[in-house]
Design an enzyme around this catalytic site. Structure first.
Site, PDB file in Angstrom:
ATOM      1  N   LYS A 146       6.517  -1.575   1.832  1.00  9.81           N
ATOM      2  CA  LYS A 146       5.314  -1.030   2.478  1.00  9.81           C
ATOM      3  C   LYS A 146       4.199  -2.070   2.353  1.00  9.81           C
ATOM      4  O   LYS A 146       3.291  -1.967   1.521  1.00  9.81           O
ATOM      5  CB  LYS A 146       4.927   0.333   1.879  1.00  9.81           C
ATOM      6  CG  LYS A 146       4.111   1.190   2.864  1.00  9.81           C
ATOM      7  CD  LYS A 146       4.154   2.639   2.524  1.00  9.81           C
ATOM      8  CE  LYS A 146       3.122   3.476   3.273  1.00  9.81           C
ATOM      9  NZ  LYS A 146       3.237   3.516   4.726  1.00  9.81           N
ATOM     10  N   GLU A 169      12.511   2.738  13.955  1.00 10.66           N
ATOM     11  CA  GLU A 169      11.537   3.758  13.541  1.00 10.66           C
ATOM     12  C   GLU A 169      10.360   3.677  14.498  1.00 10.66           C
ATOM     13  O   GLU A 169      10.427   2.981  15.509  1.00 10.66           O
ATOM     14  CB  GLU A 169      11.113   3.551  12.082  1.00 10.66           C
ATOM     15  CG  GLU A 169      10.514   2.184  11.789  1.00 10.66           C
ATOM     16  CD  GLU A 169      10.120   1.997  10.319  1.00 10.66           C
ATOM     17  OE1 GLU A 169       9.998   2.984   9.570  1.00 10.66           O
ATOM     18  OE2 GLU A 169       9.906   0.841   9.942  1.00 10.66           O
ATOM     19  N   LEU A 178      11.202   1.780   6.908  1.00  6.94           N
ATOM     20  CA  LEU A 178      10.561   2.196   5.656  1.00  6.94           C
ATOM     21  C   LEU A 178      11.278   3.445   5.137  1.00  6.94           C
ATOM     22  O   LEU A 178      11.547   4.364   5.917  1.00  6.94           O
ATOM     23  CB  LEU A 178       9.083   2.526   5.911  1.00  6.94           C
ATOM     24  CG  LEU A 178       8.302   2.820   4.636  1.00  6.94           C
ATOM     25  CD1 LEU A 178       7.972   1.514   3.916  1.00  6.94           C
ATOM     26  CD2 LEU A 178       7.027   3.575   4.932  1.00  6.94           C
ATOM     27  N   TYR A 205       0.839  -1.194   0.000  1.00  4.88           N
ATOM     28  CA  TYR A 205       0.000   0.000   0.000  1.00  4.88           C
ATOM     29  C   TYR A 205       0.876   1.247   0.000  1.00  4.88           C
ATOM     30  O   TYR A 205       2.094   1.157   0.135  1.00  4.88           O
ATOM     31  CB  TYR A 205      -0.953  -0.001   1.217  1.00  4.88           C
ATOM     32  CG  TYR A 205      -0.311   0.360   2.531  1.00  4.88           C
ATOM     33  CD1 TYR A 205       0.542  -0.521   3.183  1.00  4.88           C
ATOM     34  CD2 TYR A 205      -0.540   1.604   3.117  1.00  4.88           C
ATOM     35  CE1 TYR A 205       1.131  -0.185   4.391  1.00  4.88           C
ATOM     36  CE2 TYR A 205       0.045   1.944   4.330  1.00  4.88           C
ATOM     37  CZ  TYR A 205       0.876   1.039   4.961  1.00  4.88           C
ATOM     38  OH  TYR A 205       1.464   1.381   6.159  1.00  4.88           O
TER      39      TYR A 205
HETATM   40  C1  LIG Z   1       6.461   2.045   9.657  1.00  6.85           C
HETATM   41  C2  LIG Z   1       6.468   3.370   8.978  1.00  6.85           C
HETATM   42  N1  LIG Z   1       7.613   4.060   8.908  1.00  6.85           N
HETATM   43  C3  LIG Z   1       7.671   5.269   8.325  1.00  6.85           C
HETATM   44  C4  LIG Z   1       6.543   5.859   7.777  1.00  6.85           C
HETATM   45  C5  LIG Z   1       6.634   7.219   7.148  1.00  6.85           C
HETATM   46  O1  LIG Z   1       6.556   7.138   5.756  1.00  6.85           O
HETATM   47  P1  LIG Z   1       6.079   8.375   4.892  1.00  6.85           P
HETATM   48  O2  LIG Z   1       6.877   9.545   5.319  1.00  6.85           O
HETATM   49  O3  LIG Z   1       6.356   7.983   3.496  1.00  6.85           O
HETATM   50  O4  LIG Z   1       4.619   8.552   5.167  1.00  6.85           O
HETATM   51  C6  LIG Z   1       5.324   5.169   7.813  1.00  6.85           C
HETATM   52  C7  LIG Z   1       4.128   5.757   7.211  1.00  6.85           C
HETATM   53  O5  LIG Z   1       3.074   5.184   7.144  1.00  6.85           O
HETATM   54  C8  LIG Z   1       5.288   3.889   8.417  1.00  6.85           C
HETATM   55  O6  LIG Z   1       4.142   3.194   8.481  1.00  6.85           O
END
Ligand SMILES: Cc1ncc(COP(=O)(O)O)c(C=O)c1O
Length: 286
Positions: free
Chosen positions: A147, A179, A203, A31
């Site tokens: 993701k 994270e 991520l 997603y």
């Molecule tokens: C586990 C995780 N890390 C980091 C992020 C941040 O990603 P982004 O800045 O692309 O929204 C998300 C966002 O949903 C996430 O689920």
């Protein structure tokens, strides 16, 4: 409300997801979430690139080109009249009958795509005030760069934090911070900004990439270097970043204040730099 179902924009009530869909059966899917400001997407290319990259990492064949997807998403926010909000897109490996762990032949089983929109205003008051977090062991798998819709590890961690009264979970592997459960995490020590480098444990956040860029352009000291829970507890400032939260101060960790227990000046600067980047693409935030 209209949604995208495969290559069409339809009423949400028309969508029928099969009980044998591999997303439902195995969480075999990916997603992405992109945000719109003033009816314009912010960093759409980066989000579409990441969706395609996640698909490639799991050998999932996409039913459209990047250009076709962008056009479809643009039409969706138009018909739903989204001024400020989040657009969630999801792809699964399709309807595999009979149930079988092996990937089906993509020529015979097409992937299933859906996208929805939600109106979500910016929470300026929360961005000023910050949030609280609790540290939780990172028990997820070793491909956190994908993701994936398989988010059980993330939601269990967030639930642990919620049970203690926190907003977010800061994840660590043997004391090394990775994270948060739904965002990237950063700390500031002696005016240097740290975040975990990309790789299989985090991520590659689009917001993180954007913040790294604007921070470096502004001449701030930035290091993509892992840090520990011990470092975190001695940090001057801590914040989380995501598409939906932007740069969100974390002012309490495990019940103890970070620095003064309120938003610090470096985070405030980064928030402003991020808003500037949004306004450059989407116009003045109303
Ligand atoms: C586990 C995780 N890390 C980091 C992020 C941040 O990603 P982004 O800045 O692309 O929204 C998300 C966002 O949903 C996430 O689920």
């Amino acid at each position: 409300m209209k949604v995208i179902w495969n290559n069409e924009i339809v009423e949400r009530s028309e969508v029928k997801i099969d009980m044998e869909d591999r997303g439902y059966q195995f969480a075999d899917g990916i997603y992405d979430v992109v945000r719109a400001y003033n009816g314009e997407f912010f960093t759409l290319n980066e989000h579409v690139d990441r969706l395609f990259s996640s698909a490639e990492k799991i050998d999932l064949v996409l039913p459209f080109t990047k250009e076709e997807l962008k056009q479809l998403l643009t039409k969706l926010i138009e018909v739903n009249n989204i001024d400020i909000g989040n657009i969630y897109m999801q792809l699964t490996r399709g309807i595999g009958i009979p149930r079988n762990h092996s990937y089906p032949d993509p020529e015979l089983v097409p992937s299933v795509f859906t996208a929805t929109t939600t109106i979500v205003p910016r929470d300026q008051e929360k961005m000023d005030r910050g949030m609280s977090a609790f540290t939780v062991p990172d028990m997820r798998w070793l491909r956190c760069d994908i993701k994936s819709i398989s988010l059980l590890g993330n939601i269990m961690a967030k639930h642990e934090a919620h049970k203690k009264g926190g907003d977010e979970a800061i994840l660590h592997r043997d004391g090394v911070v990775t994270e948060c459960s739904s965002s990237n995490v950063w700390m500031i020590k002696d005016n240097t900004i740290y975040t975990h480098p990309d790789g299989n444990l985090v991520l590659p956040g689009v917001t993180k990439i954007m913040l790294l860029k604007v921070a470096r352009e502004a001449g701030l000291s930035v290091k993509e270097e892992a840090f520990t829970i011990e470092d975190l507890k001695k940090a001057d400032e801590v914040f989380a970043s995501s598409t939906t939260m932007e740069a969100m101060p974390i002012t309490f960790i495990d019940g103890n204040p970070v620095g003064q227990g309120k938003r610090g000046s470096v985070v405030e600067r980064l928030q402003q730099l991020y808003v500037d980047a949004v306004e450059e693409q989407c116009g003045k935030i109303r």
